[in-house]
Write a protein that holds these residues in place. Structure first.
Motif, short mmCIF file in Angstrom:
data_model
loop_
_atom_site.label_atom_id
_atom_site.label_comp_id
_atom_site.label_asym_id
_atom_site.label_seq_id
_atom_site.Cartn_x
_atom_site.Cartn_y
_atom_site.Cartn_z
N ALA A 139 36.87 45.58 43.50
CA ALA A 139 37.48 45.93 42.22
C ALA A 139 38.20 47.29 42.32
N LEU A 140 37.59 48.24 42.98
CA LEU A 140 38.20 49.56 43.13
C LEU A 140 39.47 49.49 43.97
N GLU A 141 39.46 48.63 44.98
CA GLU A 141 40.63 48.50 45.86
C GLU A 141 41.78 47.78 45.18
N ASN A 142 41.47 46.95 44.16
CA ASN A 142 42.51 46.15 43.51
C ASN A 142 42.90 46.66 42.13
N LYS A 143 42.29 47.75 41.68
CA LYS A 143 42.60 48.23 40.33
C LYS A 143 44.02 48.77 40.28
N SER A 144 44.58 48.77 39.09
CA SER A 144 45.91 49.34 38.90
C SER A 144 45.85 50.86 38.97
N GLN A 145 47.01 51.49 39.02
CA GLN A 145 47.05 52.95 39.18
C GLN A 145 46.27 53.66 38.09
N TRP A 146 46.40 53.20 36.85
CA TRP A 146 45.74 53.86 35.72
C TRP A 146 44.48 53.12 35.30
N ASP A 167 28.99 34.84 28.91
CA ASP A 167 28.01 34.43 29.91
C ASP A 167 28.32 34.98 31.29
N GLY A 168 29.35 35.81 31.39
CA GLY A 168 29.72 36.38 32.66
C GLY A 168 30.50 35.41 33.52
N ILE A 169 30.87 35.85 34.69
CA ILE A 169 31.62 35.02 35.63
C ILE A 169 30.65 34.50 36.68
N LYS A 170 30.76 33.28 37.03
CA LYS A 170 29.89 32.75 38.08
C LYS A 170 30.12 33.53 39.36
N GLU A 171 29.02 33.87 40.00
CA GLU A 171 29.10 34.72 41.19
C GLU A 171 29.99 34.11 42.26
N SER A 172 29.96 32.81 42.39
CA SER A 172 30.75 32.14 43.44
C SER A 172 32.24 32.31 43.22
N LEU A 173 32.65 32.56 41.96
CA LEU A 173 34.07 32.72 41.66
C LEU A 173 34.47 34.20 41.51
N ALA A 174 33.49 35.07 41.63
CA ALA A 174 33.72 36.49 41.32
C ALA A 174 34.79 37.11 42.21
N GLU A 175 34.70 36.85 43.51
CA GLU A 175 35.64 37.50 44.43
C GLU A 175 37.08 37.12 44.12
N ALA A 176 37.33 35.84 43.90
CA ALA A 176 38.69 35.38 43.60
C ALA A 176 39.17 35.95 42.27
N ALA A 177 38.24 36.01 41.30
CA ALA A 177 38.62 36.52 39.98
C ALA A 177 39.00 38.00 40.06
N ILE A 178 38.23 38.77 40.81
CA ILE A 178 38.49 40.22 40.92
C ILE A 178 39.79 40.47 41.67
N LYS A 179 40.06 39.66 42.69
CA LYS A 179 41.33 39.80 43.41
C LYS A 179 42.51 39.54 42.48
N GLU A 180 42.31 38.60 41.55
CA GLU A 180 43.36 38.26 40.60
C GLU A 180 43.52 39.36 39.55
N ASP A 181 42.40 39.93 39.11
CA ASP A 181 42.42 40.97 38.08
C ASP A 181 41.14 41.79 38.21
N PHE A 182 41.29 43.05 38.61
CA PHE A 182 40.11 43.88 38.87
C PHE A 182 39.18 43.97 37.66
N ARG A 183 39.73 43.77 36.45
CA ARG A 183 38.93 43.90 35.24
C ARG A 183 37.87 42.80 35.13
N ALA A 184 37.99 41.76 35.95
CA ALA A 184 36.98 40.70 35.93
C ALA A 184 35.61 41.23 36.34
N TYR A 185 35.59 42.33 37.08
CA TYR A 185 34.33 42.89 37.56
C TYR A 185 33.38 43.23 36.40
N ARG A 186 33.92 43.70 35.30
CA ARG A 186 33.06 44.13 34.20
C ARG A 186 32.33 42.98 33.52
N PHE A 187 32.76 41.74 33.76
CA PHE A 187 32.11 40.59 33.14
C PHE A 187 30.99 40.02 34.00
#
Length: 284
Positions: free
Chosen positions: A39-46, A3-23
């Protein structure tokens, strides 16, 4: 996640793990470019962030974020892929970015040449006509000879480029295509290598090439001080040793006394050695 991530929690989730963006729902991804940037600023090197088509078509937004993931250049329009200054900035971050630039830039010798001082690996991703350019190869190898390893197979098999690479780093012999690891190329590296030619014989050659008489001679012409270490079964072969001494009379000074006396019976060797001694005295 379905069902995706609630928009209100999206920013915190992406900061925790950039991969949350795809959901995130596609509608949210398209409406909130700030979350894509996060998400681009927080992604891992690879890591890799997949962007929706609407953002990929947003030229202004992509111009701002491409340096975070230069490979996205492959997915944007020709306007950005052909922007010389933008591509130059992206190549400074990742030499592979040139691979995704427009064909006109990848096949422009002057443009590619302007990139090599700062990012020599970009040469590997230029157009076919440019990557076969011997002078540009020389420029790239001057900065980093290891660029040879990343070249397309056709260029690695080009005898001109292979020999040029050996001139800049003789140890690249071990990275030549298997069919090119022959006595001819080993001798070329020993005779012309600007760096590490003194160790190619010991560390880059197999037993078969180490036993090749012409390879032994080329090694000792370049490194006469290693006579005892590498002369092998030719230790008592006066004619063989005299051939080396004719090409580099300094070898005479590293020979055992008895062999030195025998080799100096050769008039050509004796004359060359005497001239070398005279020159050394003048330099002193």
């Amino acid at each position: 996640c379905a069902d995706g991530i609630k928009e209100s929690l999206a920013e915190a989730a992406i900061k925790e793990d950039f991969r949350a963006y795809r959901f995130l729902p596609l509608e949210v991804q398209e409406r909130r470019p700030d979350l894509a940037r996060l998400a681009l600023e927080n992604k891992s090197q690879w890591g890799r962030v997949e962007l929706p088509p609407a953002l990929l078509q947003n030229t202004e937004f992509m111009r701002q974020v491409l340096d975070k993931q230069p490979s996205l250049l492959a997915e944007v329009g020709e306007e950005l892929r052909g922007d010389a200054e933008l591509v130059r900035q992206l190549v400074a971050v990742d030499g592979q970015a040139l691979r995704y630039a427009s064909d006109s830039l990848r096949n422009d010798p002057a443009f590619v040449a302007s990139l090599l001082d700062g990012q020599p690996s970009a040469f590997c991703h230029a157009g076919e006509s440019v990557v076969s350019n011997l002078e540009l190869a020389r420029k790239a190898f001057t900065v980093d000879p290891q660029v040879y390893v990343g070249l397309p197979q056709a260029q690695r098999c080009d005898l001109r480029i292979a020999k040029l690479a050996l001139e800049y780093d003789a140890l690249l012999f071990g990275r030549l295509p298997h069919e090119m690891q022959t006595a001819e190329y080993a001798i070329y590296g020993l005779e012309h290598g600007k760096t590490r030619a003194d160790v190619i014989y010991e560390y880059a050659l197999g037993d078969r090439l180490k036993a090749d008489p012409l390879v032994i001679q080329a090694n000792l012409v370049r490194n006469p001080q290693d006579f005892d270490k590498f002369i092998g079964r030719h230790r008592n072969d006066k004619a063989f040793i005299a051939q080396i001494a004719k090409r580099n009379p300094a070898l005479v000074d590293y020979l055992p006394a008895r062999m030195k006396s025998r080799v100096l019976q050769d008039r050509e060797v004796k004359s060359a050695h005497r001239q070398l001694q005279h020159t050394m005295k003048q330099l002193d």
